[in-house]
Write a protein that holds these residues in place. Structure first.
Motif, short mmCIF file in Angstrom:
data_model
loop_
_atom_site.label_atom_id
_atom_site.label_comp_id
_atom_site.label_asym_id
_atom_site.label_seq_id
_atom_site.Cartn_x
_atom_site.Cartn_y
_atom_site.Cartn_z
N MET A 167 78.16 52.02 44.10
CA MET A 167 77.29 52.74 43.18
C MET A 167 75.86 52.21 43.27
O MET A 167 74.92 53.00 43.29
CB MET A 167 77.85 52.59 41.76
CG MET A 167 77.04 53.23 40.72
SD MET A 167 77.31 54.99 40.74
CE MET A 167 76.34 55.49 39.39
N ILE A 168 75.70 50.87 43.31
CA ILE A 168 74.37 50.30 43.34
C ILE A 168 73.68 50.61 44.66
O ILE A 168 72.46 50.80 44.71
CB ILE A 168 74.40 48.79 43.04
CG1 ILE A 168 73.00 48.24 42.75
CG2 ILE A 168 74.97 48.01 44.19
CD1 ILE A 168 72.54 48.50 41.39
N GLU A 169 74.44 50.69 45.76
CA GLU A 169 73.85 51.02 47.06
C GLU A 169 73.28 52.44 47.05
O GLU A 169 72.20 52.68 47.58
CB GLU A 169 74.90 50.89 48.17
CG GLU A 169 75.19 49.48 48.55
CD GLU A 169 73.98 48.81 49.20
OE1 GLU A 169 73.27 49.46 49.98
OE2 GLU A 169 73.76 47.62 48.89
N THR A 170 73.98 53.35 46.42
CA THR A 170 73.49 54.72 46.33
C THR A 170 72.22 54.78 45.48
O THR A 170 71.27 55.49 45.83
CB THR A 170 74.58 55.63 45.72
OG1 THR A 170 75.77 55.47 46.48
CG2 THR A 170 74.15 57.07 45.74
N ALA A 171 72.21 54.05 44.40
CA ALA A 171 71.02 54.03 43.53
C ALA A 171 69.81 53.43 44.27
O ALA A 171 68.69 53.92 44.11
CB ALA A 171 71.32 53.23 42.26
N VAL A 172 70.04 52.41 45.08
CA VAL A 172 68.94 51.79 45.84
C VAL A 172 68.40 52.78 46.87
O VAL A 172 67.18 52.91 47.03
CB VAL A 172 69.40 50.47 46.49
CG1 VAL A 172 68.40 49.98 47.51
CG2 VAL A 172 69.64 49.42 45.43
N VAL A 173 69.28 53.49 47.55
CA VAL A 173 68.83 54.47 48.55
C VAL A 173 68.07 55.61 47.89
O VAL A 173 67.02 56.04 48.39
CB VAL A 173 70.03 54.98 49.37
CG1 VAL A 173 69.63 56.15 50.25
CG2 VAL A 173 70.61 53.86 50.21
N VAL A 174 68.56 56.10 46.78
CA VAL A 174 67.85 57.18 46.05
C VAL A 174 66.50 56.67 45.57
O VAL A 174 65.49 57.38 45.66
CB VAL A 174 68.73 57.70 44.88
CG1 VAL A 174 67.93 58.61 43.97
CG2 VAL A 174 69.94 58.43 45.42
N ALA A 175 66.45 55.45 45.07
CA ALA A 175 65.18 54.88 44.61
C ALA A 175 64.21 54.73 45.78
O ALA A 175 63.00 54.92 45.61
CB ALA A 175 65.42 53.54 43.93
N LEU A 201 63.10 47.11 47.43
CA LEU A 201 64.30 47.93 47.53
C LEU A 201 64.95 47.81 48.91
O LEU A 201 66.17 47.76 49.03
CB LEU A 201 63.97 49.39 47.22
CG LEU A 201 63.69 49.71 45.76
CD1 LEU A 201 63.13 51.11 45.63
CD2 LEU A 201 64.96 49.56 44.94
N PHE A 202 64.12 47.76 49.95
CA PHE A 202 64.66 47.61 51.30
C PHE A 202 65.34 46.26 51.48
O PHE A 202 66.37 46.16 52.13
CB PHE A 202 63.55 47.82 52.32
CG PHE A 202 64.04 48.03 53.72
CD1 PHE A 202 64.81 49.13 54.03
CD2 PHE A 202 63.72 47.13 54.71
CE1 PHE A 202 65.27 49.33 55.32
CE2 PHE A 202 64.17 47.32 56.00
CZ PHE A 202 64.95 48.42 56.31
N GLY A 203 64.74 45.22 50.87
CA GLY A 203 65.37 43.91 50.90
C GLY A 203 66.70 43.89 50.17
O GLY A 203 67.65 43.23 50.60
N MET A 204 66.78 44.63 49.07
CA MET A 204 68.06 44.73 48.36
C MET A 204 69.08 45.49 49.19
O MET A 204 70.27 45.15 49.21
CB MET A 204 67.85 45.43 47.01
CG MET A 204 67.12 44.59 45.99
SD MET A 204 66.67 45.51 44.50
CE MET A 204 68.26 46.00 43.88
N HIS A 205 68.61 46.52 49.88
CA HIS A 205 69.51 47.33 50.70
C HIS A 205 70.09 46.53 51.87
O HIS A 205 71.27 46.65 52.18
CB HIS A 205 68.76 48.56 51.21
CG HIS A 205 69.58 49.48 52.05
ND1 HIS A 205 70.63 50.20 51.54
CD2 HIS A 205 69.50 49.80 53.36
CE1 HIS A 205 71.18 50.93 52.50
NE2 HIS A 205 70.50 50.69 53.62
N LEU A 206 69.26 45.70 52.51
CA LEU A 206 69.71 44.91 53.64
C LEU A 206 70.24 43.53 53.24
O LEU A 206 70.73 42.80 54.09
CB LEU A 206 68.57 44.73 54.65
CG LEU A 206 68.09 45.98 55.35
CD1 LEU A 206 66.97 45.65 56.30
CD2 LEU A 206 69.22 46.69 56.07
N ASP A 207 70.11 43.19 51.97
CA ASP A 207 70.53 41.89 51.45
C ASP A 207 69.83 40.75 52.20
O ASP A 207 70.45 39.81 52.68
CB ASP A 207 72.04 41.74 51.52
CG ASP A 207 72.55 40.64 50.60
OD1 ASP A 207 71.87 40.35 49.61
OD2 ASP A 207 73.62 40.08 50.89
#
Length: 89
Positions: free
Chosen positions: A1-9, A50-56
């Motif tokens: 769920m959080i991955e989808t929210a990060v991509v939408v953001a 956000l990109f850093g969160m997406h790629l961890d």
């Protein structure tokens, strides 16, 4: 769920970056262009985080911090130039 929210953001912030770029290029006055550039800095910082969160990865947070510092200095310098037509006091 959080991955989808990060991509939408990321998509929403990308749209905000396009709108900031439009204000930067089209702004009728110089203060509007400075505001567009400052908003573009803020949007770039948000997109990097956000990109850093997406790629961890934490390297993007450090890059966002550097852009934040440079963006602040750039905005102050442009504002001083517009107000006084001189950067160095």
């Amino acid at each position: 769920m959080i991955e989808t929210a990060v991509v939408v953001a990321m998509y929403v912030v990308g749209l905000a970056m396009l709108l900031s770029l439009w204000r930067l290029l089209r702004g009728p006055t110089v203060p509007d262009r400075i505001l567009g550039l400052d908003t573009l800095y803020v949007n770039t910082i948000a997109l990097l985080i956000l990109f850093g969160m997406h790629l961890d990865s934490s390297i993007y947070f450090e890059a966002a911090l550097i852009i934040a510092m440079l963006g602040f200095v750039g905005t102050v310098m442009l504002s001083k130039y517009v107000m006084r037509r001189d950067i160095v006091e």
